[in-house]
Design an enzyme around this catalytic site. Structure first.
Site, PDB file in Angstrom:
ATOM      1  N   GLY A   8      44.618  16.030  17.158  1.00 34.33           N
ATOM      2  CA  GLY A   8      43.717  16.060  16.006  1.00 34.33           C
ATOM      3  C   GLY A   8      43.263  17.484  15.745  1.00 34.33           C
ATOM      4  N   GLY A  11      41.677  18.504  12.417  1.00 33.78           N
ATOM      5  CA  GLY A  11      40.499  17.793  11.921  1.00 33.78           C
ATOM      6  C   GLY A  11      39.251  18.650  11.960  1.00 33.78           C
ATOM      7  N   GLN A  12      38.115  18.011  11.664  1.00 32.79           N
ATOM      8  CA  GLN A  12      36.852  18.751  11.546  1.00 32.79           C
ATOM      9  C   GLN A  12      36.474  19.444  12.855  1.00 32.79           C
ATOM     10  OE1 GLN A  12      33.301  16.428  11.048  1.00 32.79           O
ATOM     11  NE2 GLN A  12      32.197  18.055   9.987  1.00 32.79           N
ATOM     12  N   TYR A 143      35.801   0.904  13.523  1.00 31.39           N
ATOM     13  CA  TYR A 143      35.667   2.204  14.176  1.00 31.39           C
ATOM     14  C   TYR A 143      34.754   2.085  15.399  1.00 31.39           C
ATOM     15  CZ  TYR A 143      34.211   7.187  14.509  1.00 31.39           C
ATOM     16  OH  TYR A 143      33.919   8.460  14.929  1.00 31.39           O
ATOM     17  N   LYS A 147      35.370   2.545  19.456  1.00 36.00           N
ATOM     18  CA  LYS A 147      34.596   3.487  20.284  1.00 36.00           C
ATOM     19  C   LYS A 147      34.066   2.780  21.537  1.00 36.00           C
ATOM     20  CE  LYS A 147      35.328   7.163  17.954  1.00 36.00           C
ATOM     21  NZ  LYS A 147      36.313   8.110  18.479  1.00 36.00           N
TER      22      LYS A 147
END
Ligand code: AKB
Length: 313
Positions: A8, A11-12, A143, A147
């Site tokens: 990732g 990503g951010q 989501y 988690k």
């Protein structure tokens, strides 16, 4: 010498962590992996090696771990909460099968792993104020389900196979380098971009919506610190509560208006509202502060000033 893989990486969080870790360990020792090519701001010189790959490709991941002799993985590849409600099957696959692939490789090659959990692990039946480290975890989003399951999987691999996996329950993250995508807390990032660009923003949650948030430099510091802490200090092997700031959408607007008085925000709540309403307003991270010395630097005023300065630049 550590050889680090960041999934990732585009990503951010990944796009900032890759330059930070490259600075510490040498860019040639930090390998980015993502479905897409690096964003334009990552200069070629700041990125050692970069692989285009899906984290569900276990054979491909194994080949990369062997080729680069990887000793640490920051496994950040994930779909976020809003996308998760639109693509629940894909979210389950990427978020959990991707994690299991990484944990299996960690077990086989003795790799240290970081994996991000989220405030989304909590749900409507968790206390919304000062949410404790250990409490009811009954999220009502896909989501959030990934988690909670992921936290339990990390805990299982630590206790059963001695995999040194560490995790943080990130709040909404605010950053100026890379926009997030598909999250519920994205409004708190988009609002800054639009305030600078158009002096107007249409917010998809109600003015009084209050959520835990954090400025990216604090998130990067927490991520690096928990991975660098000696193992005996890491007592929680599911995921640590992590907290910095908590503010409502209208409080954020008021803070931005101190710098851009003509800024106007209108509110058009949509499906994101129900997700936001199921999450805590602020969380208790005293266990992280006690165990490995977590401290945040940025409050709302300092973050707003820095965000606007950086975005204007
Ligand atoms: C999201 O909004 O989905 C994420 C998160 C809080 O995990 N930013």
């Amino acid at each position: 010498m550590k050889r680090i893989l960041i999934t990732g990486a585009n990503g951010q969080i990944g796009s900032e962590l890759i330059t930070e870790l490259g600075g510490w360990h040498g860019h040639e020792n930090v390998i980015g992996l993502d479905l897409q090519v690096p964003r334009h701001f990552i200069q070629r010189k700041e990125v050692g090696n970069y692989e285009i790959m899906n984290v569900m490709d276990k054979i491909g991941l194994q080949e990369i771990v062997e080729r680069y002799d990887i000793s640490v993985i920051y496994h950040l590849a994930s779909l976020l909460s809003a996308t998760g409600e639109m693509k629940p099957d894909l979210t389950w696959d990427v978020n959990l099968n991707g994690l299991k692939n990484v944990l299996d490789l960690a077990k086989k090659y003795d790799i240290q792993v970081f994996w991000p959990s989220s405030i989304a692990a909590f749900g409507p039946s968790s206390p919304r104020m000062n949410t404790p480290q250990a409490t009811v975890l009954e999220p009502n989003t896909m989501y959030g389900v990934t988690k909670v399951a992921g936290e339990l999987l990390c805990n299982y691999y630590f206790h059963k196979f001695n995999v040194d996996v560490r995790s943080l329950r990130y709040p909404g993250l605010i950053s100026y380098k890379t926009l997030p995508g598909g999250g519920t807390t994205d409004y708190a990032v988009e609002i800054f971009y639009e305030a600078v660009r158009n002096k107007r923003y249409t917010c998809f949650v109600k003015p009084g919506t209050r959520l835990p948030m954090m400025y990216m430099p604090d998130a990067i510091k927490a991520t690096v610190d928990i991975m660098d802490a000696s193992s005996h200090k890491i007592k929680v092997r599911t995921s640590y509560n992590l907290s910095a700031i908590s503010f409502s959408a209208e409080e954020l607007v008021a803070e931005i208006k101190k710098h851009i008085p003509e800024f106007v925000c209108v509110y058009e709540p949509d499906f994101h509202q129900a997700i936001a309403d199921s999450w805590p307003q602020n969380i208790d991270d005293s266990i992280a502060r006690r165990d490995w010395g977590w401290e945040h630097d940025y409050n709302l005023a300092a973050m707003t000033e820095d965000m606007l300065k950086k975005l204007k630049n």
